[in-house]
Design an enzyme around this catalytic site. Structure first.
Site, PDB file in Angstrom:
ATOM      1  N   ASN A   9     -69.552  30.073  13.401  1.00  0.00           N
ATOM      2  CA  ASN A   9     -68.424  30.947  13.647  1.00  0.00           C
ATOM      3  C   ASN A   9     -67.728  30.049  14.346  1.00  0.00           C
ATOM      4  O   ASN A   9     -68.338  29.603  16.009  1.00  0.00           O
ATOM      5  CB  ASN A   9     -68.741  31.857  14.440  1.00  0.00           C
ATOM      6  CG  ASN A   9     -67.205  33.029  14.597  1.00  0.00           C
ATOM      7  OD1 ASN A   9     -66.830  32.329  14.595  1.00  0.00           O
ATOM      8  ND2 ASN A   9     -68.184  34.002  15.126  1.00  0.00           N
ATOM      9  N   TRP A  10     -67.072  29.334  14.475  1.00  0.00           N
ATOM     10  CA  TRP A  10     -66.618  27.981  15.097  1.00  0.00           C
ATOM     11  C   TRP A  10     -65.708  29.342  17.155  1.00  0.00           C
ATOM     12  O   TRP A  10     -65.282  28.215  17.633  1.00  0.00           O
ATOM     13  CB  TRP A  10     -65.455  26.610  14.723  1.00  0.00           C
ATOM     14  CG  TRP A  10     -65.975  26.677  14.230  1.00  0.00           C
ATOM     15  CD1 TRP A  10     -67.140  26.198  13.754  1.00  0.00           C
ATOM     16  CD2 TRP A  10     -65.733  25.447  13.339  1.00  0.00           C
ATOM     17  NE1 TRP A  10     -67.404  25.687  12.524  1.00  0.00           N
ATOM     18  CE2 TRP A  10     -66.611  25.075  12.140  1.00  0.00           C
ATOM     19  CE3 TRP A  10     -64.347  24.834  13.603  1.00  0.00           C
ATOM     20  CZ2 TRP A  10     -66.211  23.370  11.656  1.00  0.00           C
ATOM     21  CZ3 TRP A  10     -63.565  23.135  12.824  1.00  0.00           C
ATOM     22  CH2 TRP A  10     -65.307  22.754  12.083  1.00  0.00           C
ATOM     23  N   LYS A  11     -65.471  30.197  16.905  1.00  0.00           N
ATOM     24  CA  LYS A  11     -64.802  31.274  17.622  1.00  0.00           C
ATOM     25  C   LYS A  11     -63.162  29.793  17.339  1.00  0.00           C
ATOM     26  O   LYS A  11     -62.346  29.331  16.743  1.00  0.00           O
ATOM     27  CB  LYS A  11     -65.493  31.173  18.705  1.00  0.00           C
ATOM     28  CG  LYS A  11     -66.171  32.027  18.652  1.00  0.00           C
ATOM     29  CD  LYS A  11     -67.122  32.373  19.740  1.00  0.00           C
ATOM     30  CE  LYS A  11     -68.428  33.317  19.076  1.00  0.00           C
ATOM     31  NZ  LYS A  11     -69.224  34.013  20.225  1.00  0.00           N
ATOM     32  N   HIS A  95     -66.522  40.974  14.721  1.00  0.00           N
ATOM     33  CA  HIS A  95     -67.238  40.315  15.277  1.00  0.00           C
ATOM     34  C   HIS A  95     -66.702  41.220  16.482  1.00  0.00           C
ATOM     35  O   HIS A  95     -65.696  41.737  17.169  1.00  0.00           O
ATOM     36  CB  HIS A  95     -66.307  38.928  15.753  1.00  0.00           C
ATOM     37  CG  HIS A  95     -67.460  38.247  16.239  1.00  0.00           C
ATOM     38  ND1 HIS A  95     -67.083  37.863  17.749  1.00  0.00           N
ATOM     39  CD2 HIS A  95     -68.454  37.768  15.976  1.00  0.00           C
ATOM     40  CE1 HIS A  95     -68.121  37.194  18.330  1.00  0.00           C
ATOM     41  NE2 HIS A  95     -68.968  37.222  17.138  1.00  0.00           N
ATOM     42  N   GLU A  97     -66.419  40.115  19.755  1.00  0.00           N
ATOM     43  CA  GLU A  97     -65.459  39.706  20.577  1.00  0.00           C
ATOM     44  C   GLU A  97     -63.991  39.982  20.122  1.00  0.00           C
ATOM     45  O   GLU A  97     -62.501  41.001  20.734  1.00  0.00           O
ATOM     46  CB  GLU A  97     -65.400  38.109  20.537  1.00  0.00           C
ATOM     47  CG  GLU A  97     -66.218  37.959  21.092  1.00  0.00           C
ATOM     48  CD  GLU A  97     -66.458  36.498  21.244  1.00  0.00           C
ATOM     49  OE1 GLU A  97     -66.205  35.733  19.802  1.00  0.00           O
ATOM     50  OE2 GLU A  97     -68.201  35.722  20.878  1.00  0.00           O
ATOM     51  N   GLU A 167     -75.498  41.162  15.991  1.00  0.00           N
ATOM     52  CA  GLU A 167     -75.714  40.195  17.234  1.00  0.00           C
ATOM     53  C   GLU A 167     -75.293  41.215  18.323  1.00  0.00           C
ATOM     54  O   GLU A 167     -74.189  42.207  18.527  1.00  0.00           O
ATOM     55  CB  GLU A 167     -74.348  39.641  16.913  1.00  0.00           C
ATOM     56  CG  GLU A 167     -73.095  38.889  15.372  1.00  0.00           C
ATOM     57  CD  GLU A 167     -72.350  38.134  15.923  1.00  0.00           C
ATOM     58  OE1 GLU A 167     -72.657  36.618  15.440  1.00  0.00           O
ATOM     59  OE2 GLU A 167     -71.285  37.637  16.141  1.00  0.00           O
ATOM     60  N   GLY A 173     -73.233  34.171  23.055  1.00  0.00           N
ATOM     61  CA  GLY A 173     -72.689  32.535  24.683  1.00  0.00           C
ATOM     62  C   GLY A 173     -73.606  32.700  25.686  1.00  0.00           C
ATOM     63  O   GLY A 173     -73.062  32.693  26.858  1.00  0.00           O
ATOM     64  N   SER A 213     -76.838  33.799  20.014  1.00  0.00           N
ATOM     65  CA  SER A 213     -77.992  32.217  20.848  1.00  0.00           C
ATOM     66  C   SER A 213     -78.737  31.982  20.144  1.00  0.00           C
ATOM     67  O   SER A 213     -79.518  31.104  20.711  1.00  0.00           O
ATOM     68  CB  SER A 213     -78.159  32.787  22.752  1.00  0.00           C
ATOM     69  OG  SER A 213     -77.206  33.192  23.601  1.00  0.00           O
ATOM     70  N   GLY A 234     -72.667  30.854  17.345  1.00  0.00           N
ATOM     71  CA  GLY A 234     -71.430  30.396  17.350  1.00  0.00           C
ATOM     72  C   GLY A 234     -71.364  28.589  17.683  1.00  0.00           C
ATOM     73  O   GLY A 234     -71.874  27.783  17.154  1.00  0.00           O
ATOM     74  N   GLY A 235     -71.856  28.926  19.421  1.00  0.00           N
ATOM     75  CA  GLY A 235     -71.806  27.567  20.046  1.00  0.00           C
ATOM     76  C   GLY A 235     -72.710  26.345  19.445  1.00  0.00           C
ATOM     77  O   GLY A 235     -71.853  24.706  18.942  1.00  0.00           O
TER      78      GLY A 235
END
Ligand code: 13P
Length: 251
Positions: A9-11, A95, A97, A167, A173, A213, A234-235
């Site tokens: 997920n590149w966000k 998600h 966010e 999640e 993150g 993470s 994510g990251g």
């Protein structure tokens, strides 16, 4: 046996040229990978570029959000039909966010889920508790309610097409990963809930990803857990080599 599914997920990251660079490098690194579903979820603006770059590979495409109507006066929104049209096969729904910043609720998750299934998109439905909820001893209560509301009114055959992503919000993150035991405990709870709501066959078929993470150095241990069937990254999904290493987890 459930087929593992690893998604990035590149966000809200990457311009089209950055997306081009990332995917060009990544696809070379995973060209010999078999036995795992690989999904990339770039922002809307890079979906077409990534679709073109991954054409002819087994890498699947996801969007990070959508609206539930097919078309119409919904300024700023993107429909499931549009996503299907450009080659998306998955859609991330609910998600944390989006729940925290954009007013997503279990009810909007449910509407989006039904629309996604109607248009043949495979939903990745995100659930997870906040730190306060975990500290209050409520992670399963929170996740149970999200599942009940999000999956309301679906048939077992529809739920079979979904992927659930657990999640924990406090692990996103932050560099804090849930311990493998903490993660597997909630995963196994999710499977029990699926069993209670949709039957044993569905509970055994649905893949449950862990997100929060996930990195090259913890993916192997996470993927070794019996109820962890994949990762939503994510990251570490924004670097070709680290995401390739995650995709090539060892179990
Ligand atoms: P990080 O891997 O950066 O913690 O993000 C997880 C996530 O939210 C994926 O959807």
């Amino acid at each position: 046996m459930r087929r593992p599914i690893i998604a990035a997920n590149w966000k809200m990251n990457c311009t089209v040229s950055q997306a081009h660079e990332l995917v060009s490098a990544f696809k070379g690194l995973v060209k010999d990978v078999t036995g795992v579903d690989i999904v990339l979820a770039p922002p809307f603006t890079s979906l077409v570029e990534v679709a073109q770059l991954t054409a002819g590979t087994d890498i699947a495409l996801a969007a990070q959000n959508m609206y539930w109507e097919e078309s119409g006066a919904y300024t700023g929104e993107i429909s499931p039909l549009m996503l299907k049209d450009i080659g998306c096969s998955y859609i991330i729904i609910g998600h944390s966010e989006r729940r925290a910043y954009f007013g997503e609720t279990d009810d909007t998750v449910n509407k989006k889920l039904k629309a996604a299934l109607h248009y043949g998109l495979n939903p990745i439905v995100c659930v997870g508790e906040t730190l306060a909820q975990r500290e209050a001893g409520e992670p399963t209560q929170v996740v149970g309610a999200q599942l009940q509301g999000g999956l309301a009114g679906l048939t077992p055959a529809q739920v079979n097409k979904a992927v659930i992503a657990y999640e924990p919000v406090w692990a996103i993150g932050t560099g804090k990963t849930a311990t493998t035991e903490q993660a597997n405990e909630v995963h196994s709870f999710i499977r029990q809930q699926l069993n209670a709501g949709f039957g044993e066959a569905t509970a055994q078929a649905v893949r449950i990803q862990y997100g929060g993470s996930v990195k090259p150095d913890n993916v192997d241990e996470l993927m070794a857990q019996p109820d962890i069937d994949g990762a939503l990254v994510g990251g570490a999904g924004l670097k070709a080599d680290s995401f390739a290493r995650i995709v090539k987890f060892e179990d």
